[in-house]
Motif scaffolding. Structure first.
Motif, PDB file in Angstrom:
ATOM      1  N   SER A 233     -13.615  26.123 -24.224  1.00 37.55           N
ATOM      2  CA  SER A 233     -14.781  26.966 -24.477  1.00 37.55           C
ATOM      3  C   SER A 233     -15.090  27.717 -23.183  1.00 37.55           C
ATOM      4  CB  SER A 233     -15.969  26.096 -24.887  1.00 37.55           C
ATOM      5  OG  SER A 233     -16.649  25.626 -23.745  1.00 37.55           O
ATOM      6  N   PRO A 234     -16.075  28.630 -23.216  1.00 36.03           N
ATOM      7  CA  PRO A 234     -16.414  29.371 -21.999  1.00 36.03           C
ATOM      8  C   PRO A 234     -16.837  28.483 -20.831  1.00 36.03           C
ATOM      9  CG  PRO A 234     -17.358  30.459 -23.901  1.00 36.03           C
ATOM     10  CD  PRO A 234     -16.778  29.176 -24.395  1.00 36.03           C
ATOM     11  N   THR A 235     -17.356  27.269 -21.141  1.00 37.62           N
ATOM     12  CA  THR A 235     -17.807  26.433 -20.028  1.00 37.62           C
ATOM     13  C   THR A 235     -16.785  25.364 -19.633  1.00 37.62           C
ATOM     14  OG1 THR A 235     -19.034  25.058 -21.610  1.00 37.62           O
ATOM     15  CG2 THR A 235     -20.288  26.751 -20.432  1.00 37.62           C
ATOM     16  N   SER A 236     -15.592  25.405 -20.228  1.00 38.32           N
ATOM     17  CA  SER A 236     -14.565  24.426 -19.852  1.00 38.32           C
ATOM     18  C   SER A 236     -14.181  24.602 -18.387  1.00 38.32           C
ATOM     19  CB  SER A 236     -13.307  24.609 -20.695  1.00 38.32           C
ATOM     20  OG  SER A 236     -13.581  24.349 -22.050  1.00 38.32           O
ATOM     21  N   ASP A 237     -13.895  23.483 -17.702  1.00 35.04           N
ATOM     22  CA  ASP A 237     -13.467  23.568 -16.305  1.00 35.04           C
ATOM     23  C   ASP A 237     -12.077  24.176 -16.228  1.00 35.04           C
ATOM     24  OD1 ASP A 237     -14.992  20.386 -15.371  1.00 35.04           O
ATOM     25  OD2 ASP A 237     -15.779  22.432 -15.359  1.00 35.04           O
ATOM     26  N   PRO A 238     -11.824  25.064 -15.264  1.00 34.80           N
ATOM     27  CA  PRO A 238     -10.470  25.597 -15.090  1.00 34.80           C
ATOM     28  C   PRO A 238      -9.479  24.447 -14.896  1.00 34.80           C
ATOM     29  CG  PRO A 238     -12.028  26.798 -13.724  1.00 34.80           C
ATOM     30  CD  PRO A 238     -12.778  25.640 -14.302  1.00 34.80           C
ATOM     31  N   GLY A 239      -8.334  24.583 -15.548  1.00 31.50           N
ATOM     32  CA  GLY A 239      -7.323  23.536 -15.420  1.00 31.50           C
ATOM     33  C   GLY A 239      -7.347  22.539 -16.557  1.00 31.50           C
ATOM     34  N   LEU A 240      -8.405  22.551 -17.368  1.00 34.77           N
ATOM     35  CA  LEU A 240      -8.475  21.622 -18.504  1.00 34.77           C
ATOM     36  C   LEU A 240      -7.325  21.903 -19.459  1.00 34.77           C
ATOM     37  CD1 LEU A 240     -10.426  19.468 -19.934  1.00 34.77           C
ATOM     38  CD2 LEU A 240     -11.087  21.393 -21.372  1.00 34.77           C
ATOM     39  N   VAL A 241      -6.576  20.863 -19.788  1.00 40.89           N
ATOM     40  CA  VAL A 241      -5.428  21.031 -20.684  1.00 40.89           C
ATOM     41  C   VAL A 241      -5.822  20.732 -22.126  1.00 40.89           C
ATOM     42  CG1 VAL A 241      -3.123  20.162 -21.259  1.00 40.89           C
ATOM     43  CG2 VAL A 241      -3.773  20.463 -18.859  1.00 40.89           C
ATOM     44  N   THR A 242      -5.474  21.631 -23.035  1.00 41.04           N
ATOM     45  CA  THR A 242      -5.755  21.430 -24.469  1.00 41.04           C
ATOM     46  C   THR A 242      -4.512  21.804 -25.260  1.00 41.04           C
ATOM     47  OG1 THR A 242      -6.470  23.657 -25.040  1.00 41.04           O
ATOM     48  CG2 THR A 242      -8.131  22.209 -24.046  1.00 41.04           C
ATOM     49  N   LYS A 243      -4.577  21.659 -26.589  1.00 39.29           N
ATOM     50  CA  LYS A 243      -3.414  22.007 -27.423  1.00 39.29           C
ATOM     51  C   LYS A 243      -3.154  23.512 -27.434  1.00 39.29           C
ATOM     52  CE  LYS A 243      -3.150  18.053 -30.466  1.00 39.29           C
ATOM     53  NZ  LYS A 243      -4.242  17.423 -31.260  1.00 39.29           N
ATOM     54  N   VAL A 244      -4.181  24.302 -27.120  1.00 39.79           N
ATOM     55  CA  VAL A 244      -4.007  25.752 -27.049  1.00 39.79           C
ATOM     56  C   VAL A 244      -3.767  26.186 -25.609  1.00 39.79           C
ATOM     57  CG1 VAL A 244      -5.131  27.987 -27.386  1.00 39.79           C
ATOM     58  CG2 VAL A 244      -5.407  26.184 -29.093  1.00 39.79           C
ATOM     59  N   GLN A 245      -4.571  25.645 -24.690  1.00 35.12           N
ATOM     60  CA  GLN A 245      -4.402  25.963 -23.258  1.00 35.12           C
ATOM     61  C   GLN A 245      -3.478  24.897 -22.659  1.00 35.12           C
ATOM     62  OE1 GLN A 245      -7.544  25.864 -24.788  1.00 35.12           O
ATOM     63  NE2 GLN A 245      -7.857  28.082 -24.857  1.00 35.12           N
ATOM     64  N   THR A 246      -2.199  25.005 -23.047  1.00 32.65           N
ATOM     65  CA  THR A 246      -1.249  23.926 -22.753  1.00 32.65           C
ATOM     66  C   THR A 246      -0.948  23.764 -21.271  1.00 32.65           C
ATOM     67  OG1 THR A 246       0.504  25.495 -23.234  1.00 32.65           O
ATOM     68  CG2 THR A 246      -0.107  23.984 -25.000  1.00 32.65           C
ATOM     69  N   HIS A 247      -1.183  24.836 -20.489  1.00 27.72           N
ATOM     70  CA  HIS A 247      -0.970  24.717 -19.039  1.00 27.72           C
ATOM     71  C   HIS A 247      -2.293  24.649 -18.297  1.00 27.72           C
ATOM     72  CE1 HIS A 247       3.320  25.195 -19.397  1.00 27.72           C
ATOM     73  NE2 HIS A 247       3.125  26.227 -20.189  1.00 27.72           N
ATOM     74  N   GLY A 248      -3.330  24.392 -19.027  1.00 33.79           N
ATOM     75  CA  GLY A 248      -4.646  24.327 -18.399  1.00 33.79           C
ATOM     76  C   GLY A 248      -5.366  25.661 -18.481  1.00 33.79           C
ATOM     77  N   VAL A 249      -6.687  25.598 -18.577  1.00 32.11           N
ATOM     78  CA  VAL A 249      -7.512  26.812 -18.663  1.00 32.11           C
ATOM     79  C   VAL A 249      -7.330  27.657 -17.409  1.00 32.11           C
ATOM     80  CG1 VAL A 249      -9.905  27.629 -18.665  1.00 32.11           C
ATOM     81  CG2 VAL A 249      -9.245  25.723 -20.141  1.00 32.11           C
ATOM     82  N   VAL A 250      -7.049  28.943 -17.601  1.00 33.60           N
ATOM     83  CA  VAL A 250      -6.872  29.826 -16.440  1.00 33.60           C
ATOM     84  C   VAL A 250      -8.052  30.770 -16.229  1.00 33.60           C
ATOM     85  CG1 VAL A 250      -4.358  29.721 -16.547  1.00 33.60           C
ATOM     86  CG2 VAL A 250      -5.585  31.551 -17.762  1.00 33.60           C
ATOM     87  N   LEU A 251      -9.031  30.749 -17.163  1.00 34.04           N
ATOM     88  CA  LEU A 251     -10.185  31.644 -17.013  1.00 34.04           C
ATOM     89  C   LEU A 251     -11.250  30.985 -16.148  1.00 34.04           C
ATOM     90  CD1 LEU A 251      -8.724  32.958 -19.445  1.00 34.04           C
ATOM     91  CD2 LEU A 251     -10.953  33.332 -20.471  1.00 34.04           C
ATOM     92  N   ASN A 252     -12.085  31.844 -15.527  1.00 35.76           N
ATOM     93  CA  ASN A 252     -13.213  31.310 -14.755  1.00 35.76           C
ATOM     94  C   ASN A 252     -14.165  30.571 -15.679  1.00 35.76           C
ATOM     95  OD1 ASN A 252     -12.116  32.772 -12.675  1.00 35.76           O
ATOM     96  ND2 ASN A 252     -13.670  34.384 -12.727  1.00 35.76           N
TER      97      ASN A 252
END
Lengths: 286, 497
Positions: free
Chosen positions: A130-149
């Protein structure tokens, strides 16, 4: 009045251990403290696990579209200023899908209270960032970790001009209930971002993770919630320390006063059975 | 035609009749073509003499045209005063002086064109455009909330009278906010309306769907432009017929009005609020730029005030309500609608499928009950209130043309003057639900039917075929962003006869 007066009969559909259970309690305790009858309260939500909350409370409920709770809430309040309007929304619903409405309803400053169930994840849809997820959080969609601020809602709200910006934690139910009462009483847009662990899908920001970092602002001597500069600095604190309580509060002029509807009777009480229009037609007569 | 530059002559000369006149100022721009159509007058020099600036050239031209067609100068003065009422005295005086110079221009009198317009004496007339008529209809129907995005002049008219009629006019941040705000206000018991155009309406789609499933009344005006996307934003078209009648995902009942005259715009807006509230549905008023922005005159309405019947549980009735269920199943399928805080109970409303109480459900049985109530039963009721098509010249008609919205006036006129055959005209002020039964009756013995539409896809013809089985012989289309004019339509009809 009793807490039972604010409980509905609808069966709760949240995972066992969900952070929404204590949040629901906090909302019901807040409404009890507020002391107004159920029928004068309207809970508005969008879509998400947070959005189910109004069904579990005995109050009026408008559960609308994903991201669109704020426009509905603003309009309900404008239509009937005698209602207390509370929005229960999520980090995705409010800051993502509904981002534009978040920005402009702070500008509009309608007297509504916005409680954001911030679990830093999309829970209903099973675990996307989500918009408030910490960068780097790995999910099934953000498989390499969240890259957004990471979106910082408290800082954004202060910068946009919101006059009541607070953070709660579901582990501190009574503190949260008090924040909600304060927010409802505040005349204008009130934001309460609530840390609410999603035990099923966010394995990083857990009860333990939050507990290790949160502290009460009220316990800090000489914290002036009316000072915008220090408030912005507190709002920015995140990775090591997370402040709880009223981060920022200043008096603002609510929408109803700015456009003059506070002086008239509620819009819904206007009698429209016989509208005289020949005055208007005179302007078009040649 | 007054040409203020050479380009305009090149663009529009072909549309000027041989009996007409092109007024130009050869002192301002060189134009070496000669023609008996042209009349030369030093507009810019006269403007500078009268007001000290070329800006007054419009007033000079205005005065000159008035003298050509025989309008009394005192009328010119009163119109200029009205238009410039916000400016200071000095400016108004200069404009009048400029007009006077144009009016009194005597040179070249021998070559001047003559226009003898018949002077008619009419009782006081109402003069307004379609958007103004819709705005007034909304005010008359008791609309108190109007969240909008700036794309139609309905907004400015309503805003002008907002204080007087206690209407809250709020410019929403986007169209999605506008439709959701209108629904929120309606949920709280206040009549509300939004206005938009093609692209904005596309954004409102989910909101229309929300109104459908929550059974919340809302009125939406779509003042149509040529698309797709931004298209021709200042022009006219009727290309969104299918888009409107199928708007909002999912299946639910809606109504779409298609006014063709100013009177229809006014009265159908009032009817839209009535229908929306009585049947708890979204109602759309589809207009086009041509009707919206063109001024027409008409006799004043007889009504001094509009009586409005409300379809909510009144304050008085609210006192006795117990165990309220917002979506209670009953014979008609329309559940009585309560206003929050008026009843002593609470109201649950949801965009999810819901039970009678309003709580979320996935039950197949409840779903079927709700679809029966909200879709099948409601559709039958709304169909009983379809606005009758207007039929002209149907007696002995050999050919019939079918149209909707702003083609009304030109079609009616074409039928009246067409020489070779008797042409009847049917105008549809409501396109959804479709008046299939009435059209079957009207077109019973007619073998030759054409639709006249401002779109490329002959959408009305397609709709007629889908709903009635009647296939038209052909369609007269125009999709260049311009409205039909009489000459164009007559020529097209001639070709097909």
């Amino acid at each position: 009045m009793d807490i039972k007066d604010f409980r509905s009969t609808d069966q709760i559909a949240w995972c066992p251990g969900c952070g929404n259970f204590p949040l629901l309690k906090a909302v019901q305790r807040a409404l009890l403290k507020l002391g107004r009858p159920s029928r004068d309260i309207v809970l508005v939500s969008g879509i998400g696990q947070a959005a189910k909350l109004p069904h579990y409370v005995k109050a009026n409920c408008f559960n609308g579209l994903h991201g669109r709770a704020l426009p509905v809430a603003a309009a309900v309040k404008i239509a009937n200023k005698n209602l207390n309007v509370v929005v229960t929304t999520g980090d995705g619903d409010c800051y993502g899908e509904g981002g534009n409405h978040f920005v402009h309803n702070i500008r509009r400053n309608v007297d509504i209270t916005v409680i954001v169930h911030d679990n830093q994840i999309y829970g209903l849809t099973k675990g996307q960032a989500s918009p408030t997820s910490d960068p780097g959080l790995v999910t099934k969609v953000q498989t390499h970790g969240v890259v957004l601020n990471r979106f910082n809602p408290l800082r954004a709200a202060i910068v946009l001009g919101a006059g009541f910006v607070a953070r709660g934690f579901v582990n501190k139910i009574d503190h949260l209930a008090d924040l909600i009462v304060e927010g409802i009483k505040y005349r204008g847009f009130a934001l309460i971002d609530v840390l609410q662990p999603c035990v099923s899908f966010n394995k990083k920001n857990t009860y333990k993770w939050y507990s290790e970092r949160t502290y009460f602002l009220e316990k800090e001597t000489a914290y002036d919630s009316g000072n915008e500069t220090t408030a912005l600095s507190k709002a920015t604190e995140w990775d090591e320390k997370i402040p709880l309580g009223i981060i920022y509060k200043k008096n603002t002029v609510p929408y109803s006063e700015r456009c003059g509807i506070d002086k008239k009777k509620a819009l819904v009480d206007h009698d429209i059975a016989n509208v005289t229009i020949n005055d208007v037609f005179k302007d078009f007569l040649i | 035609m007054v040409a203020l530059n050479a380009d305009s002559i090149a663009l529009h000369k072909k549309d000027v009749r041989t009996s007409g006149c092109i007024i130009l100022d050869r002192e301002k721009f060189a134009y070496d073509k000669e023609s008996s159509l042209y009349f030369d007058i030093p507009l810019h020099t006269l403007a500078k003499q009268a007001g000290g600036s070329e800006l007054y050239v419009n007033s000079v031209a205005c005065g000159f045209i008035a003298s050509l067609v025989g309008i009394e100068f005192k009328i010119v003065i009163s119109v200029l005063k009205k238009i410039f009422h916000k400016k200071d005295e000095e400016i108004i005086k200069k404009n009048i002086q400029a007009a006077k110079m144009g009016y009194g221009f005597k040179q070249g009198e021998k070559n001047r064109p003559r226009f003898d317009l018949e002077k008619r004496s009419l009782p006081s007339q109402l003069v307004m455009d379609g958007n103004q008529a819709i705005a007034l209809g909304a005010i008359a129907a008791g609309c108190n909330a109007y969240p909008m995005t700036p794309s139609t002049s309905i907004l400015t008219t309503v805003a002008h009278y907002a204080e007087q009629y206690d209407i809250v006019v709020e410019q929403a941040e986007d169209e999605i906010a506008a439709i959701n705000m209108a629904i929120g206000a309606s949920f709280a018991g206040v009549r509300s309306m939004v206005g938009t155009s093609g692209g904005g309406f596309a954004l409102m789609g989910e909101g229309i769907s929300l109104a459908g499933i929550t059974e919340t009344p809302v009125v939406v005006v779509d003042s149509q432009r040529p698309g797709p996307a931004t298209g021709l934003p200042t022009r006219t078209e009727q290309g969104d017929l299918n888009f409107l009648i199928h708007s909002g995902h999912g299946e639910f009942v809606k109504a779409v009005f298609s006014p063709g005259t100013i009177e229809e715009a006014f009265f159908l807006t009032i009817k839209a609020f009535y229908l929306a509230e009585k049947y708890q549905i979204p109602v759309m008023i589809l207009t086009d730029q041509h009707l919206a922005d063109c001024m027409h005159n008409m006799h004043p309405f007889a009504e001094k005030s509009i009586r409005t019947e409300r379809f909510i549980i009144s304050r008085e009735q609210s006192a006795g309500i117990k165990d309220y269920k917002r979506y209670k199943v009953n014979d008609s399928g329309i559940s009585p609608r309560a206003v929050p805080s008026w009843i002593h109970d609470v109201i649950y409303t949801d965009s999810d499928e819901h039970d009678e109480q309003g709580h979320i459900t996935e039950s197949a049985q409840v779903r079927n009950i709700m679809m029966n109530k909200r879709f099948y039963k409601r559709l039958q009721l709304v169909k009983t209130k379809i606005e009758k098509p207007a039929a002209y010249g149907m007696e002995g008609a050999q050919v019939v043309i079918l149209g909707f919205r702003s083609t009304h006036n030109v079609c009616k006129e074409a039928c009246a003057v067409f020489k070779n055959k008797r042409i009847g005209f049917i105008h549809l002020p409501q396109v959804w639900p479709f008046p299939d039964q009435k059209l079957h009756k009207l077109l019973d013995n007619i073998t030759r039917v054409f639709t006249v539409e401002n779109n490329a896809g002959a959408q009305l013809a397609g709709l007629l075929r889908r709903e009635t089985g009647i296939a038209v012989e052909g369609s007269i289309l125009r999709y260049d962003g311009r409205p039909f004019n009489l000459d164009y339509l007559l020529a097209q009809l001639e070709e097909r006869m």
